[in-house]
Write a protein that holds these residues in place. Structure first.
Motif, PDB file in Angstrom:
ATOM      1  N   VAL A  76       0.859  -1.179   0.000  1.00 11.77           N
ATOM      2  CA  VAL A  76       0.000   0.000   0.000  1.00 11.77           C
ATOM      3  C   VAL A  76       0.898   1.233   0.000  1.00 11.77           C
ATOM      4  O   VAL A  76       2.049   1.185   0.429  1.00 11.77           O
ATOM      5  N   LEU A  77       0.357   2.321  -0.490  1.00 14.23           N
ATOM      6  CA  LEU A  77       1.110   3.571  -0.556  1.00 14.23           C
ATOM      7  C   LEU A  77       0.928   4.346   0.739  1.00 14.23           C
ATOM      8  O   LEU A  77      -0.185   4.441   1.275  1.00 14.23           O
ATOM      9  N   VAL A  78       2.012   4.902   1.249  1.00 14.86           N
ATOM     10  CA  VAL A  78       2.013   5.651   2.505  1.00 14.86           C
ATOM     11  C   VAL A  78       2.772   6.944   2.292  1.00 14.86           C
ATOM     12  O   VAL A  78       3.731   6.995   1.512  1.00 14.86           O
ATOM     13  N   GLY A  79       2.368   8.002   2.985  1.00 17.12           N
ATOM     14  CA  GLY A  79       3.062   9.281   2.894  1.00 17.12           C
ATOM     15  C   GLY A  79       3.735   9.628   4.208  1.00 17.12           C
ATOM     16  O   GLY A  79       3.104   9.579   5.260  1.00 17.12           O
ATOM     17  N   LEU A  80       5.012   9.975   4.161  1.00 20.43           N
ATOM     18  CA  LEU A  80       5.713  10.376   5.377  1.00 20.43           C
ATOM     19  C   LEU A  80       6.889  11.271   5.029  1.00 20.43           C
ATOM     20  O   LEU A  80       7.405  11.234   3.911  1.00 20.43           O
ATOM     21  N   THR A  81       7.290  12.057   6.010  1.00 23.60           N
ATOM     22  CA  THR A  81       8.474  12.894   5.882  1.00 23.60           C
ATOM     23  C   THR A  81       9.666  12.129   6.419  1.00 23.60           C
ATOM     24  O   THR A  81       9.666  11.669   7.563  1.00 23.60           O
ATOM     25  N   ASP A  82      10.666  11.961   5.581  1.00 22.60           N
ATOM     26  CA  ASP A  82      11.858  11.200   5.943  1.00 22.60           C
ATOM     27  C   ASP A  82      13.070  11.973   5.452  1.00 22.60           C
ATOM     28  O   ASP A  82      13.175  12.294   4.265  1.00 22.60           O
ATOM     29  N   GLY A  83      13.962  12.293   6.373  1.00 22.95           N
ATOM     30  CA  GLY A  83      15.133  13.066   5.990  1.00 22.95           C
ATOM     31  C   GLY A  83      14.791  14.474   5.541  1.00 22.95           C
ATOM     32  O   GLY A  83      15.504  15.054   4.718  1.00 22.95           O
ATOM     33  N   GLY A  84      13.696  15.005   6.047  1.00 24.54           N
ATOM     34  CA  GLY A  84      13.288  16.366   5.712  1.00 24.54           C
ATOM     35  C   GLY A  84      12.447  16.492   4.462  1.00 24.54           C
ATOM     36  O   GLY A  84      11.962  17.579   4.147  1.00 24.54           O
ATOM     37  N   ALA A  85      12.234  15.388   3.742  1.00 20.36           N
ATOM     38  CA  ALA A  85      11.470  15.436   2.491  1.00 20.36           C
ATOM     39  C   ALA A  85      10.260  14.526   2.596  1.00 20.36           C
ATOM     40  O   ALA A  85      10.349  13.410   3.116  1.00 20.36           O
ATOM     41  N   PHE A  86       9.128  15.017   2.082  1.00 18.65           N
ATOM     42  CA  PHE A  86       7.925  14.194   2.051  1.00 18.65           C
ATOM     43  C   PHE A  86       8.039  13.186   0.916  1.00 18.65           C
ATOM     44  O   PHE A  86       8.433  13.528  -0.198  1.00 18.65           O
ATOM     45  N   GLN A  87       7.687  11.927   1.206  1.00 21.93           N
ATOM     46  CA  GLN A  87       7.786  10.864   0.220  1.00 21.93           C
ATOM     47  C   GLN A  87       6.508  10.042   0.196  1.00 21.93           C
ATOM     48  O   GLN A  87       5.832   9.901   1.219  1.00 21.93           O
ATOM     49  N   LEU A  88       6.196   9.501  -0.966  1.00 22.91           N
ATOM     50  CA  LEU A  88       5.163   8.481  -1.096  1.00 22.91           C
ATOM     51  C   LEU A  88       5.888   7.152  -1.229  1.00 22.91           C
ATOM     52  O   LEU A  88       6.650   6.940  -2.171  1.00 22.91           O
ATOM     53  N   VAL A  89       5.655   6.270  -0.262  1.00 17.77           N
ATOM     54  CA  VAL A  89       6.474   5.077  -0.098  1.00 17.77           C
ATOM     55  C   VAL A  89       5.576   3.850  -0.022  1.00 17.77           C
ATOM     56  O   VAL A  89       4.471   3.914   0.516  1.00 17.77           O
ATOM     57  N   GLY A  90       6.047   2.720  -0.542  1.00 17.00           N
ATOM     58  CA  GLY A  90       5.333   1.466  -0.419  1.00 17.00           C
ATOM     59  C   GLY A  90       5.636   0.787   0.904  1.00 17.00           C
ATOM     60  O   GLY A  90       6.794   0.662   1.290  1.00 17.00           O
ATOM     61  N   PHE A  91       4.597   0.362   1.607  1.00 15.13           N
ATOM     62  CA  PHE A  91       4.740  -0.389   2.851  1.00 15.13           C
ATOM     63  C   PHE A  91       3.899  -1.648   2.763  1.00 15.13           C
ATOM     64  O   PHE A  91       2.805  -1.639   2.194  1.00 15.13           O
ATOM     65  N   GLY A  92       4.402  -2.719   3.350  1.00 14.57           N
ATOM     66  CA  GLY A  92       3.642  -3.947   3.439  1.00 14.57           C
ATOM     67  C   GLY A  92       3.693  -4.504   4.837  1.00 14.57           C
ATOM     68  O   GLY A  92       4.535  -4.119   5.639  1.00 14.57           O
TER      69      GLY A  92
END
Length: 687
Positions: free
Chosen positions: A552-568
């Motif tokens: 599923v797609l997840v949104g989070l700020t990582d390292g100061g940048a917002f990312q759309l990331v896959g999580f399972g």
């Protein structure tokens, strides 16, 4: 663990978990009496690592120690009878829940009982530093602890260093036999880890590619539907050309697949609590940005609340750093809001991943009934070396879950991401505890008073409609260059192959028999005996999409940048099902409370899709997908795609199998759209 990939922060926290050593857990009232007629033994309070061979000497008598004594119920038998009546859908008292105040008056220890506990501890030479409805904290010299609790404290050598523990089972005066159910703090603490995996790093040993990429990497290919885009140019697998994996799912697709999100199924009027460790400083801004990016509504003012206390965070080696839990929090919040967009969401950030802090967070929600359901995407194991989660502490957890059931709060736990959590699964599984010593159901997922949520692999057709589901279980293969002395003429292009085939186990939904007797609601629905032992509580209860290969797609700020990331992981399935229960509560107009008795009463009906390892709708032959992770930003040779493409064979959980009917991989199955329709039509009460 050199065969494991290097996992991104948030993917896997080292868990300090437990060994039960074959003991069957019992209720507090069922503890065996101690050797003295004047003492009540807290069976199993000595951890498994505290053996004579590992003894490194006594703790000095004047060394100051701290401990937490968990309190029991004033009427354990009455509580058990009440819970059966209030949770049985065929009982006339079904859903006649108690308020928190009524529960305290009826079943919790009263002022006199708590004062008796405090007086006994004080007379032994201990100082009471905190007194709550659930526990008493004390401090004092070892000699006072020994006098009060009946056992000296020794040092013991373990694989994690030298730690202290009681040299024998602890005990309390027989007059306090039901008042005190567990003691913690005198041995190494138990800790939980998140049940999710960030899929931006391929899950293959032994050559992980650098982390830091997202599912939106330039050049990465994903399919709009299952099997919709053929992976041409890549080697065949199992006799066929595989297809690219579907693009990570967004909430709208999940709502459509499971029947949520209609006019009467948005979670309106309900509250979902999420308990994780620590807290992200960028929530809920990340959740709002994610909602907009995926075509959904952000939170309304006041719809999202959080309780985090960074000044009190307990940060140490037992838990992953707070930043490592940010992905878990984002996943849980995004899925809860995505499948119940009108529900309120309360994030409760525990001060660490240790049991004591997680229990405090859980108890805060329950004591004040701050939510209708609690989603928990973390887990521990009971059988491990060294082991720390003792049976008496498990009893304290279960009493808390019983209180939630009495108050009409549903508690949902991830079933785990390591198949049967056996040593075999842990050899290559990316979200496994390497200290495991036996196949087992995770805890607290295995508690008889929580709903265990397993994982599935969801396939959508080219129209975006539900096609089929299989069990969440991935075997992984990677591209290799088969050019060798045996094939000196093979070119780089023609010499590529998937290796190994079959692949190695990487990821799979948790489940299996727990250490608890089979509860009444599972009788006739789950196996009567398991591996020659008496019938046990078996997990999971239900399952939903959570596969790391189809994330599923997840949104989070990582390292100061917002990312759309896959999580399972079952971390995705658990808040999704808790949200579906919020939708169901809206449909019925009343709190659902502890869900399991109703779920099993509906077992085998059209409200569940029966998930199997080999769904007929998927056709014959192995189910495979290729996940394209995009070109590595650090690859010296742009044509080097050894770590860009990963082949997953699906429906291959470790030690667990999805078969027709209830099974230990997907439970009763996944909820169909008929589930919410049935809730609306019947009010959630079987006729």
């Amino acid at each position: 663990m050199s065969a494991h990939p290097r996992i991104r922060p948030g993917a896997l926290a080292a868990a300090v978990c437990t060994a039960l050593l074959g003991t069957v857990l019992a209720s507090p009232a069922a503890h065996a009496a101690g050797p003295s007629p004047h003492r009540h033994t807290l069976s199993g309070s000595r951890p498994g690592y505290a053996t004579a061979g590992a003894d490194a000497g006594a703790v000095p008598a004047d060394q100051r120690l701290t401990a937490r004594l968990y309190l029991g119920s004033r009427d354990p038998g009455g509580l058990a009878a009440f819970l059966r009546q209030v949770t049985d859908p065929h009982s006339p008292h079904y859903r006649h829940f108690l308020t928190p105040a009524a529960y305290q008056r009826r079943f919790a220890l009263g002022p006199a009982e708590r004062r008796a506990v405090a007086d006994w501890l004080t007379r032994a030479g201990l100082t009471v530093t905190r007194d709550t409805a659930h526990y008493v904290d004390v401090s004092g010299p070892e000699r006072a602890v020994r006098q009060a609790l009946g056992s000296p404290i020794h040092h013991y050598r373990t694989a994690r260093g030298t730690v202290s523990a009681p040299s024998g089972d602890l005990s309390v005066p027989s007059s306090l036999g039901t008042e005190v159910v567990a003691v913690s703090g005198l041995s190494a603490p138990a800790a939980a880890h998140p049940q999710s995996h960030r899929t931006t790093t391929p899950l293959h040993p032994p050559h992980p590619r650098p982390s830091g990429t997202t599912v939106a990497d330039a050049g990465a290919v994903c399919s709009p539907s299952f099997g919709g885009t053929s992976a041409t140019g890549l080697p065949t697998a199992y006799g066929a050309t595989p297809a690219y994996a579907p693009c990570p799912y967004v909430p709208a697709q999940l709502r459509h697949a499971y029947g949520a999100g209609g006019a009467h199924a948005t979670g309106k009027g309900t509250t979902i609590a999420i308990v994780d460790a620590y807290g992200s400083p960028t929530m809920p801004a990340d959740a709002d940005r994610y909602a907009r990016a995926t075509g959904d509504r952000p939170f309304r003012p006041g719809q999202y609340r959080q309780r985090v206390t960074p000044k009190d965070w307990n940060v140490g080696s037992a838990c992953a750093p707070p930043a490592s839990w940010a992905g878990e929090e984002a996943l849980d919040v995004d899925m809860a809001h995505g499948l119940a967009p009108d529900a309120h969401v309360l994030y409760m950030g525990a001060n660490s991943c240790l049991d004591a802090d997680l229990m405090d967070a859980e108890a805060t929600v329950i004591d004040h009934r701050l939510a209708d359901s609690i989603s928990n995407s973390w887990a521990e194991i009971i059988h491990s070396d060294p082991g720390h989660l003792t049976p008496d502490l498990v009893n304290a957890w279960n009493l808390l879950f019983e209180q939630a059931a009495a108050e009409g709060i549903g508690v949902y736990f991830a079933a785990g991401d390591c198949g049967d959590s056996s040593p075999g699964a842990a050899e290559t599984g990316v979200n496994c505890d390497p200290k495991t010593t036996a196949a087992q159901a995770d805890f607290p997922s295995g508690s008889p008073w929580v709903t265990s949520v397993g994982g599935t692999t969801l396939a959508l057709d080219r129209h975006g409609n539900y096609a089929w589901e299989t069990s969440m279980g991935d075997e992984l293969s990677v591209l290799t260059d088969s050019t060798s002395a045996a094939r000196p003429s093979a070119s780089r292009a023609s010499g590529r192959a998937w290796g190994p085939l079959p692949g190695v186990f990487a990821f799979g939904g948790g489940g299996g028999p727990s250490d608890f007797p089979q509860p009444w609601y599972q009788r006739g629905r789950t196996p009567a005996r398991s591996h020659g032992t008496p019938a046990r509580r078996t997990t999971p209860d239900v399952a939903m999409e959570g596969d790391g290969a189809l994330p599923v797609l997840v949104g989070l700020t990582d390292g100061g940048a917002f990312q759309l990331v896959g999580f399972g992981g079952t971390s995705a399935a658990t808040p999704a099902f808790a949200a579906l229960q919020a939708d169901a509560q809206q449909e019925t107009g009343r709190p659902l409370g502890f869900a399991n008795p109703l779920l099993y009463a509906l077992g085998g009906s059209p409200v569940f899709r029966d998930v199997t390892d080999h769904p007929a709708a998927a056709g014959t032959g192995p189910l495979t997908v290729v996940r394209d992770y995009g070109p590595s930003p650090t690859a010296q040779d742009p044509s080097d795609d050894q770590q860009r493409y990963v082949l997953y064979a699906l429906g291959r959980d470790y030690g667990l199998h999805a078969v027709p009917g209830y099974d230990d991989a997907t439970g009763l199955g996944s909820p169909s759209p008929a589930y919410l329709r049935w809730m609306r039509r019947t009010g959630g009460i079987p006729r």
